[in-house]
Enzyme design. Structure first.
Site, PDB file in Angstrom:
ATOM      1  CE  LYS A 107     -31.040  44.115  -7.564  1.00 42.88           C
ATOM      2  NZ  LYS A 107     -32.175  44.184  -7.959  1.00 42.88           N
TER       3      LYS A 107
ATOM      4  CG  ASP B 190     -28.509  47.025  -7.884  1.00 46.67           C
ATOM      5  OD1 ASP B 190     -28.612  47.317  -6.434  1.00 46.67           O
ATOM      6  OD2 ASP B 190     -29.428  46.940  -8.421  1.00 46.67           O
TER       7      ASP B 190
ATOM      8  NE  ARG C 260     -36.057  54.116 -10.328  1.00 38.37           N
ATOM      9  CZ  ARG C 260     -37.210  53.510 -10.336  1.00 38.37           C
ATOM     10  NH1 ARG C 260     -38.184  53.884 -10.199  1.00 38.37           N
ATOM     11  NH2 ARG C 260     -37.298  51.965 -10.774  1.00 38.37           N
TER      12      ARG C 260
ATOM     13  CG  ASP D  15     -33.098  46.335  -5.754  1.00 37.88           C
ATOM     14  OD1 ASP D  15     -31.896  46.758  -6.137  1.00 37.88           O
ATOM     15  OD2 ASP D  15     -33.550  45.447  -5.830  1.00 37.88           O
TER      16      ASP D  15
HETATM   17  N1  BES Z   1     -30.449  46.853 -11.643  1.00 40.15           N
HETATM   18  C1  BES Z   1     -31.883  46.471 -11.249  1.00 40.15           C
HETATM   19  C2  BES Z   1     -32.921  46.127 -12.378  1.00 40.15           C
HETATM   20  C3  BES Z   1     -32.659  44.793 -12.977  1.00 40.15           C
HETATM   21  C4  BES Z   1     -33.194  43.718 -12.278  1.00 40.15           C
HETATM   22  C5  BES Z   1     -32.351  44.576 -14.141  1.00 40.15           C
HETATM   23  C6  BES Z   1     -32.945  42.440 -12.757  1.00 40.15           C
HETATM   24  C7  BES Z   1     -31.898  43.127 -14.747  1.00 40.15           C
HETATM   25  C8  BES Z   1     -32.367  42.206 -13.966  1.00 40.15           C
HETATM   26  C9  BES Z   1     -32.470  47.822 -10.760  1.00 40.15           C
HETATM   27  O1  BES Z   1     -31.384  48.514 -10.012  1.00 40.15           O
HETATM   28  C10 BES Z   1     -33.419  47.227  -9.818  1.00 40.15           C
HETATM   29  O2  BES Z   1     -33.157  46.770  -8.813  1.00 40.15           O
HETATM   30  N2  BES Z   1     -34.742  47.950 -10.013  1.00 40.15           N
HETATM   31  C11 BES Z   1     -35.764  47.394  -9.142  1.00 40.15           C
HETATM   32  C12 BES Z   1     -36.802  48.655  -9.262  1.00 40.15           C
HETATM   33  C13 BES Z   1     -37.716  48.500  -7.977  1.00 40.15           C
HETATM   34  C14 BES Z   1     -37.136  48.466  -6.682  1.00 40.15           C
HETATM   35  C15 BES Z   1     -38.878  49.844  -8.376  1.00 40.15           C
HETATM   36  C16 BES Z   1     -36.674  46.161  -9.925  1.00 40.15           C
HETATM   37  O3  BES Z   1     -36.856  46.354 -11.014  1.00 40.15           O
HETATM   38  O4  BES Z   1     -36.925  45.482  -9.349  1.00 40.15           O
HETATM   39 ZN    ZN Z   2     -29.629  48.222 -10.655  1.00 42.72          ZN
HETATM   40 MN    MN Z   3     -31.568  47.931  -7.886  1.00 42.64          MN
END
Ligand code: BES
Ligand code: ZN
Ligand code: MN
Length: 493
Positions: A276, A269, A350, A346
């Site tokens: 990121k 990801d 979902r 990101d």
């Molecule tokens: N895979 C990540 C969540 C994640 C981040 C898990 C760091 C463990 C450590 C997920 O896909 C993500 O990026 N989520 C975002 C959502 C936001 C953009 C609403 C997040 O949590 O920042």
């Molecule tokens: Zn993710």
């Molecule tokens: Mn993500």
């Protein structure tokens, strides 16, 4: 590390090392007492010397000169009643101490102390799981293996003759669980350039061959035919084709409705166009740990031959930026027909999960549990101790919470009421894929709830529990113990 059970009088044992529990600072168990007598008081003399601190997890090695070469005294704390926490600390300490003793085989009698609120079988199980956890190494990607061999190689759990068959069965089941945990850890630890969606599909096929499970792998073309617009939107920016992996374990009559486990399988990801930051981005290779836990659980369940039907569904994709990638503001149509405004690429977990949840309906499931490293917000809310649990069903919440507690792999329920749905409103589509900063893991779960229709559903956010960062970086194998316990209990009930 191999575990087995044996019933014999301690005086008749021949072994390199025996583990003896000590409670209240000086109280030995049944075998300890017997061995102390047979050795002319060598063990009680060592205890009287005061060299074994009463603190749970302290150990003291005593050399003997009979057919048992050494005794490792293991302290379970200063009260007679042993708590779950003290039990686990002391068992872990015994394995750590044993790793530095030149004995390949040990006999454990640690289960001769009672643990408050826990059964004898639970004590056998936790010893196996703790032992295998300390023995785990991930060396597949090293060109030279470390020369040191993990000790001990064989652990014999000494049990009484009555109930020996049950104990043996319990140990076999616990080893099956540990094999599932190890599989989840291995898949999680593999780097993103090796563990791609196709690699996950191959791992599923291999598992299917080993345990006679039917495995289906849907290609991008087939996903297009199913109109999985949300999943495909995540895969657009990647050179690696996405896969929807389906594994069927049939342990009961085909008329019995299955439990479906849905795993997030983002093999890397980057965030996509909503890129990121660079720091710690390597850890996003763990973004497929939900998928790994589905395969690990299926491995455990299949080896245990549980009388239950389970279907694993894995939505596997990379999340990459490119000229073809989905952009913020793009609107996609999910398999359910609902349109989604992708405000942040990101928030991709979902998007792949919503189509997998819609797909799950065709198995007419009794219950669906999805498992995902879904939100950083969940790590902020719960840290690294509990996985986040979201469900509208109180009974299912209770089942999963108890399974987690029993397995030492806990989860904690967070809200999922309609008040939060407001945050997902979009001016242009049916729903937005983000709900702003407040309650980020709740709004993520709310998004999923819109697609989990027609069955009982729970969502586990494992963002804080699936792996460890820092010096001991590595996948934990969670929540394979929780899920397996949940299914064992369902299969019995
Ligand atoms: N895979 C990540 C969540 C994640 C981040 C898990 C760091 C463990 C450590 C997920 O896909 C993500 O990026 N989520 C975002 C959502 C936001 C953009 C609403 C997040 O949590 O920042
Ligand atoms: Zn993710
Ligand atoms: Mn993500």
């Amino acid at each position: 590390m191999k575990f087995s059970t044996r019933s014999a009088a301690v005086e008749r044992l021949r072994t390199e090392a025996i583990w003896l529990p000590v409670t209240g600072g000086k109280q030995l168990g049944r075998s300890g007492e017997a061995l102390d007598k047979a050795s002319g008081g060598r063990i009680s003399a060592a205890l009287a010397s005061g060299d074994l601190p009463a603190k749970a997890g302290s150990t003291l090695l005593v050399r003997l000169d009979g057919s048992i070469r050494r005794a490792l005294l293991v302290s379970f704390g200063d009260s007679a009643e042993v708590s779950e926490k003290h039990w686990t600390e002391a068992v872990r300490a015994a394995f750590r101490a044993a790793a530095n003793i030149a004995a390949d085989e040990v006999v454990s009698t640690l289960h001769e102390v009672a643990v408050s609120g826990r059964s004898f079988e639970w004590q056998l199980r936790t010893q196996v799981v703790c032992g295998r956890e300390t023995a785990y190494r991930f060396e597949q990607m090293k060109s030279k293996r470390e020369p040191q061999t993990a000790r001990p190689k064989r652990v014999t759990l000494l049990v009484e003759r009555t109930g020996a068959a049950r104990a043996e069965n319990e140990v076999l089941q616990a080893q099956a669980l540990a094999n599932g945990v190890d599989l989840a850890r291995d898949l999680g630890n593999l780097p993103g350039n090796v563990c791609t969606p196709s690699y996950l599909a191959d791992a599923a096929r291999k598992l299917g061959r080993e345990f006679a499970m039917k495995v289906e792998v849907l290609t991008e073309r087939q996903m297009q035919a199913l109109k999985m617009g949300a999943l495909l939107a995540v895969a657009r920016g990647s050179e690696q084709p996405p896969r929807l992996i389906v594994v069927h374990y049939q342990g009961a009559s085909s008329r019995q409705a299955p439990v479906v486990l849905v795993g997030k399988g983002i093999t890397f990801d980057t965030g996509g166009i909503s890129l990121k930051p660079a720091a710690e981005m390597d850890e996003m290779k763990y973004d497929m740990c939900g998928a790994a836990s589905v395969l690990g659980t299926l491995r455990a369940v299949a080896e245990m031959k549980l009388k239950i039907n389970v279907v694993g569904v894995i939505a596997a994709s990379e999340n990459m930026p490119s000229g073809r990638a989905t952009k913020p503001g793009d609107i996609v149509t999910s398999m359910s027909g609902q349109t989604i405004e992708v405000l942040n690429t990101d928030a991709e977990g979902r998007l792949v999960l919503c189509d997998a949840l819609t797909y799950a309906k065709r198995f007419r499931p009794r219950t669906v549990v999805d498992i995902a490293t879904l939100t950083g917000a969940c790590v902020i809310a719960l840290g690294h101790h509990h996985s986040g649990l979201f469900t509208r069903e109180d009974a299912l919440a209770a089942e999963l919470t108890e399974a987690g507690r029993d397995a030492g792999d806990s989860c904690w329920r967070l809200p999922l009421d309609d008040a939060y749905q407001e945050q997902l409103k979009s001016p242009f589509a049916d729903v937005a894929n983000i709900g702003g900063r407040p309650a980020g893991s709740v709004t993520a779960a709310c998004f999923l709830s819109r697609f989990a229709e027609g069955y009982d559903w729970a969502h586990l956010d494992i963002a804080g529990t699936a792996w460890k960062s820092g010096a001991n970086k590595g996948a934990s194998g969670r929540p394979v113990p929780l899920l397996t316990r949940f299914l064992v209990t369902r299969a019995e009930g």
